[in-house]
Design an enzyme around this catalytic site. Sequence first.
Site, PDB file in Angstrom:
ATOM      1  CB  VAL A 173      -1.464  -0.045   1.352  1.00  0.00           C
ATOM      2  CG1 VAL A 173      -1.658   1.327   1.553  1.00  0.00           C
ATOM      3  CG2 VAL A 173      -1.705  -1.634   1.139  1.00  0.00           C
ATOM      4  N   GLY A 174       2.218   1.008   0.981  1.00  0.00           N
ATOM      5  CA  GLY A 174       2.512   2.544   1.067  1.00  0.00           C
ATOM      6  C   GLY A 174       3.350   2.694  -0.625  1.00  0.00           C
ATOM      7  CE  LYS A 180     -10.384  -6.378   4.639  1.00  0.00           C
ATOM      8  NZ  LYS A 180     -10.737  -6.656   3.384  1.00  0.00           N
ATOM      9  CB  ILE A 202     -15.496  -0.978  -2.446  1.00  0.00           C
ATOM     10  CG1 ILE A 202     -15.748  -2.313  -3.203  1.00  0.00           C
ATOM     11  CG2 ILE A 202     -17.201  -0.523  -2.258  1.00  0.00           C
ATOM     12  CD1 ILE A 202     -15.855  -2.903  -2.846  1.00  0.00           C
TER      13      ILE A 202
END
EC number: 1.1.1.3
Length: 452
Positions: free
Chosen positions: A28-29, A220, A151
């Site tokens: 992600v980074g 989540k 999303i």
Amino acid sequence: MIADSAGGQARGAITAPLRIGIAGLGTVGAGLVKLLRGNETIVAARAGRPITITAVAARDRTRDRGVDLSGLTWHDDAAALATDPDVDVVVELIGGAEGVARRLVTTALEAGRPVVTANKALIAVHGAELAALAERAGVPLMFEAAVAGGIPAIKTVREGLAADRLTRVGGILNGTCNYIMTAMRESGRPFADVLAEAQALGYAEADPSTDVDGIDAAHKLAILAGLAFGRPVAFASVHVEGIRGIDALDLDFARALGYRIKLLGLARRRDDGVEARVHPCLVPEKAPIAQVDGVFNAVVVEGAFVGRLMLEGRGAGEGPTATAVAADLIDVARGSAVPVWGRSADGLTQIEALPRTAFHEEYYLRLNVHDRPGVIADVTAVLRDHGVSLRSMLQHGRADAVPQDGTAGDPSVPLVLVTHRTRESAMMEALGRIAALSAVIGAPAMIRIDPG
Ligand SMILES: NC(=O)c1ccc[n+]([C@@H]2O[C@H](COP(=O)([O-])OP(=O)(O)OC[C@H]3O[C@@H](n4cnc5c(N)ncnc54)[C@H](O)[C@@H]3O)[C@@H](O)[C@H]2O)c1
Ligand SMILES: N[C@@H](CCO)C(=O)O
Ligand code: NA
């Protein structure tokens, strides 16, 4: 209301760049660095000012991540980003509910720095106290990437549906599990092979058991339920089952019965409390959620006025996740911010989810039984005793069935039963007695059925 403290300028007059420090340069980074550079002009236009990276922290200074880090301040201790004078916003992309990630986020909020994170474990477990810290400091704490990757799930539930009384939220919340089960169903490839592929694609958590045991989806789900119902859910009260127990046989039987198997998160508001759970479900193959395959996630929400909606998109991977992190940064740059749980954190108590004995479902059961007279009668007698009514039954002699007890002529065969809706407490008691029958070999498989 949360003040615009990012960069310290008054709202409306902001033109100076928003300077960010990124902790964690993994999937992600590194994806965020690529996105902010690749879409620099678009991002600056939408943020009203440039977003520039000034500092980074990760474990290995020498690793090639495919991005140019020259000119950036490197911190060996990620927590130092919280007090770096050239950092306006701390972006935490390390992961984990404890350790350096928690320390960094806490210190940054205490220092009055806005925080953007993709860390669902941290928000699910410590979201109540972090919300209070952010509110006290008057700074935003943003986590769009934490739920369903690309999303916009957080924004939809917390802001788009803010006016409605939401009754249900959940869906397919783990890309790795959905990827594994899709590939096993379509190609019959073994679990371990497909998991290795999901890891190579950057979908899996640092410890992939977090994915396959349902914990990541539960993080989540707890966040979504907290947003939907207005109070954080006590994470320990979420009922969690993963996908390790799903056998290739179950995928075949599900198909024969007109279903697919999905790992679902389900949170429901009931008159007597809130259900919050993650487990595999059979869903009718024609239901929209059954068509959501591969790394795709689906977020389903139901509300009294809005009705039902479903959002589908990529739930993992560097591009989708980085877009969610960058969207939060754009919000911070513009000075817009919303309280973490959609309302003031002051005096917010946690929701304790209902225990599994209170669930009420249809069930798919698969037993491995000795193929001899009276077995079905014994099994159905136990179900009758516990008030469980049967909807259908399948028994297949399989070409590969072999005697399991060493006695020739009495091979084991799978017996599949589908029940009408029943209380899970009754099902648990019945299953205990069925497992103890002499004709039943090993532990029965039980999968709940959801209409999708
Ligand atoms: N990969 C995805 O698709 C995805 C999607 C949504 C959310 N997330 C979340 O994003 C976060 C990061 O995930 P990732 O997949 O990029 O992980 P990753 O394992 O690829 O990267 C983690 C990074 O953190 C660094 N790190 C680890 N310990 C550190 C320490 N003590 N000090 C400094 N740096 C340290 C590592 O060096 C690495 O650069 C996690 O919270 C994860 O749950 C990931
Ligand atoms: N490991 C997670 C990443 C996205 O949160 C998944 O597979 O969905
Ligand atoms: Na998201």
